[in-house]
Design a protein around this motif. Structure first.
Motif: not given
Length: 194
Positions: A20, A118, A131
């Motif tokens: 991430i 997200l 991500i």
């Protein structure tokens, strides 16, 4: 404490490593840690519910006929509905009902899970995030003035080499798959073999 231009986390979840990256904007370190934790927790929660490898998951219980689809909750309904749409759109080439062992929506669920995580990052006020999970990517916002998140795709014949660099649409995503990590897991539903 000054926050760097990118913050991130790498987490083992869904049978792969998930990375991430967040552009923090005006968010402070404490806020960033909180939203990263929330995104990681969401991924683990979805993995616990939809894993084919965990005997206690909702999906495993559905596959063993201990639960019907309608008894497994609204997220299962959402996944089943999306898989039905993908089955139609792919003319039957994406068919989680014809997978060995029974209904297996994991080809859809990983990308769906990235989208859910997200959305948590987007609702936090971060201006941009990406991500990545085992060849699947989801993004929103721009990482820099160039406006594109760029990802390298590993060469399946040489893990040290990048085969191609692609722009991930934002908002949006990109999904790739290959046999170099999980073997022949892409099944032709019409022939029943890789």
């Amino acid at each position: 404490m000054r926050v760097p231009p990118f913050c991130g986390r790498v987490e083992a979840v869904m049978g792969t490593m998930v990375s991430i990256r967040v552009v923090p904007g005006d968010l402070g370190r404490t806020e960033l840690d909180g939203i990263l934790n929330a995104a990681v927790e969401e991924l683990h929660r979805i993995d616990a519910a939809f894993s084919t490898y965990r005997s206690e998951s909702l999906l495993s219980r559905v596959r063993r006929s201990e639960l019907g689809f309608s008894q497994a909750g609204s997220e299962m309904d959402e996944v089943v509905e999306a898989c039905q749409a993908a089955l139609t759109a792919s003319h039957g080439y994406f068919d989680p009902w014809r997978m060995p062992g029974g209904f297996d929506p994991t080809g859809f669920v990983k990308g769906w899970a990235l989208g859910r995580a997200l959305a948590l990052l987007a609702s936090s006020g971060a201006p941009a995030a990406l991500i990545g999970a085992g060849g699947d990517f989801a993004a929103f916002g721009a990482p820099d003035p160039s406006g594109a998140w760029r990802v390298g795709l590993r060469d399946p014949k040489d893990a040290k080499e990048v085969l191609a660099t692609l722009a991930v649409p934002a908002p949006g995503g990109l999904a790739t798959s290959g046999t170099y990590e999980r073997g022949a897991h892409l099944i032709d539903p019409f022939r029943g073999r890789p």
